[in-house]
Design a protein around this motif. Structure first.
Motif, mmCIF file in Angstrom:
data_model
loop_
_atom_site.group_PDB
_atom_site.id
_atom_site.type_symbol
_atom_site.label_atom_id
_atom_site.label_comp_id
_atom_site.label_asym_id
_atom_site.label_seq_id
_atom_site.Cartn_x
_atom_site.Cartn_y
_atom_site.Cartn_z
ATOM 1 N N CYS A 3 0.850 -1.187 0.000
ATOM 2 C CA CYS A 3 0.000 0.000 0.000
ATOM 3 C C CYS A 3 0.886 1.238 0.000
ATOM 4 N N ILE A 4 0.275 2.349 -0.330
ATOM 5 C CA ILE A 4 0.993 3.631 -0.393
ATOM 6 C C ILE A 4 0.235 4.663 0.438
ATOM 7 N N TYR A 5 0.965 5.365 1.292
ATOM 8 C CA TYR A 5 0.433 6.519 2.008
ATOM 9 C C TYR A 5 1.116 7.747 1.408
ATOM 10 N N ALA A 6 0.342 8.701 0.911
ATOM 11 C CA ALA A 6 0.882 9.905 0.276
ATOM 12 C C ALA A 6 0.250 11.135 0.899
ATOM 13 N N ASP A 7 1.064 12.031 1.407
ATOM 14 C CA ASP A 7 0.578 13.225 2.094
ATOM 15 C C ASP A 7 0.902 14.454 1.250
ATOM 16 N N ALA A 8 -0.124 15.081 0.678
ATOM 17 C CA ALA A 8 0.030 16.243 -0.208
ATOM 18 C C ALA A 8 1.047 15.929 -1.302
ATOM 19 N N PRO A 9 0.824 14.833 -2.042
ATOM 20 C CA PRO A 9 1.850 14.361 -2.959
ATOM 21 C C PRO A 9 1.981 15.169 -4.250
ATOM 22 N N VAL A 10 3.209 15.194 -4.737
ATOM 23 C CA VAL A 10 3.479 15.715 -6.075
ATOM 24 C C VAL A 10 3.105 14.607 -7.047
ATOM 25 N N CYS A 11 2.176 14.874 -7.927
ATOM 26 C CA CYS A 11 1.753 13.910 -8.945
ATOM 27 C C CYS A 11 1.985 14.444 -10.353
ATOM 28 N N ALA A 33 -2.708 0.976 -10.885
ATOM 29 C CA ALA A 33 -4.105 0.544 -11.031
ATOM 30 C C ALA A 33 -4.182 -0.949 -11.323
ATOM 31 N N LYS A 34 -3.350 -1.419 -12.241
ATOM 32 C CA LYS A 34 -3.370 -2.837 -12.611
ATOM 33 C C LYS A 34 -2.963 -3.734 -11.458
ATOM 34 N N ALA A 35 -2.016 -3.266 -10.640
ATOM 35 C CA ALA A 35 -1.550 -4.055 -9.497
ATOM 36 C C ALA A 35 -2.512 -3.961 -8.314
ATOM 37 N N LYS A 36 -3.513 -3.079 -8.425
ATOM 38 C CA LYS A 36 -4.506 -2.894 -7.353
ATOM 39 C C LYS A 36 -3.838 -2.514 -6.030
ATOM 40 N N ILE A 37 -2.818 -1.668 -6.123
ATOM 41 C CA ILE A 37 -2.125 -1.202 -4.920
ATOM 42 C C ILE A 37 -2.993 -0.159 -4.239
ATOM 43 N N PRO A 38 -3.412 -0.402 -2.993
ATOM 44 C CA PRO A 38 -4.244 0.574 -2.297
ATOM 45 C C PRO A 38 -3.436 1.828 -1.933
ATOM 46 N N ILE A 39 -4.063 2.971 -2.125
ATOM 47 C CA ILE A 39 -3.432 4.254 -1.801
ATOM 48 C C ILE A 39 -4.338 5.028 -0.863
ATOM 49 N N PHE A 40 -3.743 5.609 0.151
ATOM 50 C CA PHE A 40 -4.425 6.547 1.040
ATOM 51 C C PHE A 40 -3.684 7.859 0.890
ATOM 52 N N ALA A 41 -4.338 8.876 0.346
ATOM 53 C CA ALA A 41 -3.705 10.165 0.083
ATOM 54 C C ALA A 41 -4.383 11.264 0.881
ATOM 55 N N VAL A 42 -3.582 12.195 1.351
ATOM 56 C CA VAL A 42 -4.088 13.365 2.052
ATOM 57 C C VAL A 42 -4.069 14.531 1.074
#
Length: 132
Positions: free
Chosen positions: A1-9, A63-72
């Motif tokens: 999983c990925i936790y991203a806080d105010a991420p640069v995308c 998306a294909k790997a279905k990796i869960p992301i929690f972003a702030v």
């Protein structure tokens, strides 16, 4: 999983700044940093946002790997504008079948990061921790 806080995308988030969306005292610094980023990727500053490695364009493997992301998402962020970063990434990822939850902190800027009580992040990570 990925936790991203105010991420640069958006790799072009600095190179694309204008006086309308940036504090005057930061504009020159952002544009200079954007130029350095462009040089590192071997493109012109105005090409960074369309670069294939920019997260806004490189979301399909996640998306294909279905990796869960929690972003702030920080609603008052004047450094990493959510409208061109996490908002775009989340929309594209969701449309591609990806798994993302965006937690809105509408009355915060880029700082402070995190939460006073980190339990929400702990719960996200533990709920996505692989069982053996």
């Amino acid at each position: 999983c990925i936790y991203a806080d105010a991420p640069v995308c958006d790799l072009g988030f600095m190179a694309n700044r204008t006086p309308q969306d940036c504090k005057p005292e930061y504009l020159e610094k952002f544009l200079n940093e954007g130029a350095k980023n462009a040089a590192a990727y071997g493109v012109k500053p105005n090409e960074l946002s369309s670069h294939p490695l920019s997260p806004n364009n490189n979301y399909m493997p996640i998306a294909k790997a279905k990796i869960p992301i929690f972003a702030v998402r920080s609603g008052q962020d004047l450094s990493v504008l959510p409208e061109s970063n996490i908002d775009v990434f989340a929309k594209r990822l969701q449309e591609a079948g990806g798994n993302i939850e965006v937690f809105r902190r509408d009355y915060y800027g880029h700082h402070p990061h995190g939460f006073d009580d980190p339990q929400i992040v702990v719960d996200f990570i533990l709920s996505n921790y692989p069982s053996f």
